[in-house]
Enzyme design. Structure first.
Site, PDB file in Angstrom:
ATOM      1  N   CYS A  20      -8.586  14.397  11.188  1.00  0.00           N
ATOM      2  CA  CYS A  20      -8.592  13.606  12.479  1.00  0.00           C
ATOM      3  C   CYS A  20      -8.118  13.913  13.404  1.00  0.00           C
ATOM      4  O   CYS A  20      -6.919  14.263  13.241  1.00  0.00           O
ATOM      5  CB  CYS A  20      -8.365  12.416  11.962  1.00  0.00           C
ATOM      6  SG  CYS A  20      -6.799  11.387  11.438  1.00  0.00           S
ATOM      7  N   HIS A  49      -1.005  12.174   3.430  1.00  0.00           N
ATOM      8  CA  HIS A  49      -1.387  12.116   2.690  1.00  0.00           C
ATOM      9  C   HIS A  49      -2.479  13.436   1.923  1.00  0.00           C
ATOM     10  O   HIS A  49      -3.510  12.928   1.701  1.00  0.00           O
ATOM     11  CB  HIS A  49      -1.802  10.851   1.743  1.00  0.00           C
ATOM     12  CG  HIS A  49      -0.685   9.729   2.074  1.00  0.00           C
ATOM     13  ND1 HIS A  49      -1.331   7.598   2.167  1.00  0.00           N
ATOM     14  CD2 HIS A  49       0.283   9.119   1.859  1.00  0.00           C
ATOM     15  CE1 HIS A  49       0.146   7.207   2.353  1.00  0.00           C
ATOM     16  NE2 HIS A  49       0.798   7.937   2.335  1.00  0.00           N
ATOM     17  N   HIS A 135       0.603  -0.132   1.510  1.00  0.00           N
ATOM     18  CA  HIS A 135       0.931   0.934   1.934  1.00  0.00           C
ATOM     19  C   HIS A 135       1.486   1.526   2.875  1.00  0.00           C
ATOM     20  O   HIS A 135       1.741   0.406   3.624  1.00  0.00           O
ATOM     21  CB  HIS A 135      -1.021   1.392   2.366  1.00  0.00           C
ATOM     22  CG  HIS A 135      -1.407   2.548   2.908  1.00  0.00           C
ATOM     23  ND1 HIS A 135      -1.161   2.628   4.716  1.00  0.00           N
ATOM     24  CD2 HIS A 135      -1.648   3.157   2.567  1.00  0.00           C
ATOM     25  CE1 HIS A 135      -1.959   3.376   4.448  1.00  0.00           C
ATOM     26  NE2 HIS A 135      -2.512   4.495   3.016  1.00  0.00           N
ATOM     27  N   GLU A 137       1.322   2.576   6.402  1.00  0.00           N
ATOM     28  CA  GLU A 137       0.746   1.806   7.422  1.00  0.00           C
ATOM     29  C   GLU A 137       1.045   0.648   7.623  1.00  0.00           C
ATOM     30  O   GLU A 137       1.203  -0.326   8.116  1.00  0.00           O
ATOM     31  CB  GLU A 137      -0.723   2.055   7.615  1.00  0.00           C
ATOM     32  CG  GLU A 137      -1.095   1.699   8.768  1.00  0.00           C
ATOM     33  CD  GLU A 137      -2.652   2.191   9.074  1.00  0.00           C
ATOM     34  OE1 GLU A 137      -3.255   1.117  10.051  1.00  0.00           O
ATOM     35  OE2 GLU A 137      -2.851   3.593   8.409  1.00  0.00           O
ATOM     36  N   SER A 234      -3.965   8.295  -1.034  1.00  0.00           N
ATOM     37  CA  SER A 234      -5.648   8.319   0.625  1.00  0.00           C
ATOM     38  C   SER A 234      -6.002   7.476   0.433  1.00  0.00           C
ATOM     39  O   SER A 234      -7.101   6.753  -0.044  1.00  0.00           O
ATOM     40  CB  SER A 234      -5.298   9.446   0.611  1.00  0.00           C
ATOM     41  OG  SER A 234      -6.586   9.477   1.884  1.00  0.00           O
TER      42      SER A 234
END
Length: 334
Positions: A20, A49, A135, A137, A234
């Site tokens: 992306c 990842h 995670h 994020e 991921s």
């Protein structure tokens, strides 16, 4: 020698798939920093990842570390890049305290979620973050806020058990790489319990996650096997495996590359679904198609549900560096 007749196999190849714009930009930042400042360039956590990408960058001179204190004192002038997943506020503060030169490769769509969470906090709301514990994020987003002003919501049980001080002052955001369907269920449950819950000003789940899930959903019905190319850590790739199974694939697997495919167990399949998570380079998809071509009489069918034109520019300090065609091929995962 008699050639055994190979079975016919239709491969439904999903589009959009793979890199992306946020991943593309993060890899580009490391490559540009290496060209501009020379090796080593330190990278805190996996930039994205994917083992193949990480090893490729290591070969160019990137050094991956978990925490900033691992940078040797005689390398303090080497740049350090923060990964695409985003970092808690404490990390840039720590870098400044250590006099380090850092480049933040946080995906702009993750930064947008950080801003939405901070906006909720500024308006006096307790923030509910829908996401997966541990995670990077999620650690980064929770680390934008005071610990007492954010709660992680992972399951419907978390929704039931959450007891806010003020049910009228709640706002939610979510991790960008979640299952669109699962997140909708959690938001619905939250809104039923807390009718005054405030949504973020814009959708948290990013366009790339949504698009990849949509393509898999369309391609999955009637497939004997669905392969998702991606890393076990991921989040967006693991969600694609679940989406494929729910949408009708007989079986769905996450593989890092062709060597991971349990070739001897596949048996007689006639329709294969194939997609890749947002941090998986296209070269690994090509490798898998080639592996099937060796064993089957392959016909490719495209399942394209969207065209992606997003492009996130790198920070100004790196814009004067020229990339060769070879660099660009690596950055684009080709």
């Amino acid at each position: 020698m008699h050639n055994q007749k190979r079975n016919a196999l239709t491969i439904r190849l999903c589009g959009p798939r793979g890199f992306c714009a946020g991943v593309d930009r993060a890899i580009q930042i490391v490559v540009l920093a290496l060209k501009k400042y020379g090796a080593p360039v330190y990278v805190r956590h996996e930039i994205v990842h994917n083992r193949y990408v990480v090893e490729g960058l290591q070969n160019l001179g990137a050094v991956f570390i978990e925490e900033l204190h691992e940078i040797p004192s005689d390398h303090r002038d080497a740049p350090v890049v923060f990964s695409a997943h985003g970092v808690p506020k404490s990390v840039p503060a720590d870098a400044q305290a250590r006099n380090l030169f850092y480049l933040d490769a946080t995906c702009p769509l993750v930064s947008k979620v950080h801003k939405q969470a901070l906006r909720h906090q500024r308006l006096g709301r307790h923030v509910l973050l829908i996401g997966h514990a541990g995670h990077p994020e999620v650690i980064g987003t929770m680390g934008q806020l005071a610990e007492s002003s954010v709660t992680l919501i992972e399951t419907l049980e978390d929704v039931r058990e959450f007891q806010p001080e003020n049910p009228a002052a709640l706002g939610f955001v979510s991790q960008t790489t979640l299952s669109v369907e699962d997140t909708a269920h959690l938001i619905e449950a939250l809104e039923q319990r807390f009718p005054l819950l405030h949504a973020p000003a814009a959708e948290s789940i990013c366009y790339a996650t949504t698009n990849r899930q949509e393509a898999v959903k369309v391609a999955a019905p009637g497939t004997d096997l669905f392969l998702i190319v991606g890393a076990p850590n991921s989040s967006n790739s693991r969600r694609l495996v679940e989406v494929a199974e729910r949408a009708g694939a007989r079986m769905s697997l996450l593989v890092q590359r062709a060597a991971d495919i349990p070739w001897h167990e596949i048996g007689d399949i006639s329709v294969l679904g194939l997609s890749a998570g947002a941090s998986a380079p296209e070269i690994l998809v090509d490798e898998i198609i080639a592996g099937f071509r060796q064993r089957f009489d392959v016909r490719l069918e495209l399942a394209i549900t969207a065209e992606e034109t997003e492009d996130f520019p790198v920070m100004r300090v790196l814009r004067d560096v020229e990339l060769t065609a070879q660099d660009m091929a690596f950055v684009n995962g080709a």
